[in-house]
Design an enzyme around this catalytic site. Structure first.
Site, short mmCIF file in Angstrom:
data_model
loop_
_atom_site.label_atom_id
_atom_site.label_comp_id
_atom_site.label_asym_id
_atom_site.label_seq_id
_atom_site.Cartn_x
_atom_site.Cartn_y
_atom_site.Cartn_z
CG ASP A 1 97.43 23.50 17.65
OD1 ASP A 1 97.37 23.96 16.50
OD2 ASP A 1 96.86 22.45 18.00
CB SER A 2 93.37 25.41 16.90
OG SER A 2 93.81 24.20 16.31
CB CYS B 1 97.89 26.32 14.82
SG CYS B 1 96.36 26.16 13.92
CD GLU C 1 90.80 17.12 18.27
OE1 GLU C 1 89.84 17.21 19.03
OE2 GLU C 1 91.75 17.92 18.27
CB CYS D 1 96.83 19.73 9.15
SG CYS D 1 95.64 19.75 10.50
CG HIS E 1 94.65 17.28 14.32
ND1 HIS E 1 94.99 18.57 14.68
CD2 HIS E 1 93.69 16.88 15.19
CE1 HIS E 1 94.25 18.92 15.72
NE2 HIS E 1 93.46 17.92 16.05
#
Ligand code: DGL
Length: 272
Positions: free
Chosen positions: A8-9, A71, A151, A186, A188
């Site tokens: 993933d990123s 991702c 985050e 996504c 996140h």
């Protein structure tokens, strides 16, 4: 048995790893988070593809038996190139599984998708949903701020809900018929599910790719029997083990130790 590779990123893909480990509890995993170059979601398809090929190359060099592109942005931009570069192993992305989850959940087949700017602009979810259900209508929106909020650990309460309202009201409060399903497209966004859910009209279902990606992988890869012992995870990141451990723990839902995270450099070509 060789490990399952996941990249993933950054730490967001840990929401996918969590689901994979539930389905493949006896398997070893190598997880790579390209934290030095996060976010991918605001970058061009060419850049995301270049980064993704470097992530995959490193994992393949470490001897993985299949690759999960955790991702959404990388899956949307780079999946075909990744498959071309690594024809000998299964390469699974998260877009088709997410689209499958959405189509299964929706009664009206009017589906909303929220994701990063790059994922939405590329149209991958819109195409994947229409491939599965020709008549489906898709309303798509980029929700870039959600990545930073997740985050930061601002996952519920006043500010996340206000931001969610700002992004989602135009989709769900518009006159006319509204979608009955929302795809969290996504990595996140699942950690913001409470804030997002709080501002959705009643009855709208939220889906994400995690569980359906694990199911998709099962079609190609036989789990290693748990009787041989629980699988282990090797942790790789491209920057700052401390931050990876701190932020990653909340995405994974269990503690991560900085000392267990190996820092790798993807910018130096790997010896063949
Ligand atoms: N992992 C990305 C995705 O799922 C989100 C974070 C980023 O923009 O790199 O699209």
């Amino acid at each position: 048995v060789q490990p399952i590779g996941v990249f993933d990123s950054g730490v967001g893909g840990l929401t996918v790893l969590r689901a994979l480990r539930r389905t493949f509890p006896g398997d070893d995993f190598i997880y790579l988070g390209d934290t030095a170059r996060l976010p991918y979601g605001t970058k061009s398809p060419a850049t995301v593809t270049r980064y993704s090929l470097q992530c995959a190359e490193l994992l393949v060099q470490r001897g993985i038996r299949c690759l999960v592109v955790a991702c959404n942005t990388a899956s949307a931009s780079a999946l075909d190139e990744l498959r071309l570069a690594h024809p000998s192993i299964p390469v699974i992305g998260v877009i088709d599984p997410g689209a499958e989850a959405a189509v299964a959940a929706s009664r009206s087949q009017h589906i909303a998708v929220i994701a990063t700017e790059a994922t939405i602009a590329g149209g991958a979810y819109q195409m994947a949903i229409r491939r599965l259900r020709g008549g489906a209508r898709v309303t798509a929106a980029a929700c870039s701020l959600f990545v930073a909020m997740a985050e930061e650990g601002w996952v519920d309460g006043e500010i996340p809900q206000a931001v969610a309202r700002r992004y989602l009201d135009p989709i769900f409060r518009a006159a006319g018929d509204m979608p009955d399903t929302l795809v969290l497209g996504c990595t996140h966004f699942p950690v913001l599910a409470a804030a997002i859910g709080a501002v959705l009209p009643p009855g709208v279902r939220m889906v994400d790719s995690a569980a359906t990606t694990a199911a998709a992988l099962l079609k190609f890869v036989t789990p290693r029997p748990l009787a041989a012992g629980p699988g282990r995870v090797t942790w790789l990141a491209t920057d700052d083990a401390g931050r990876f451990a701190r932020v990653g723990s909340s995405f994974l839902g269990e503690p991560l130790l900085a000392a267990d995270i190996e820092i790798v450099d993807l910018t130096t070509p790997l010896p063949r």
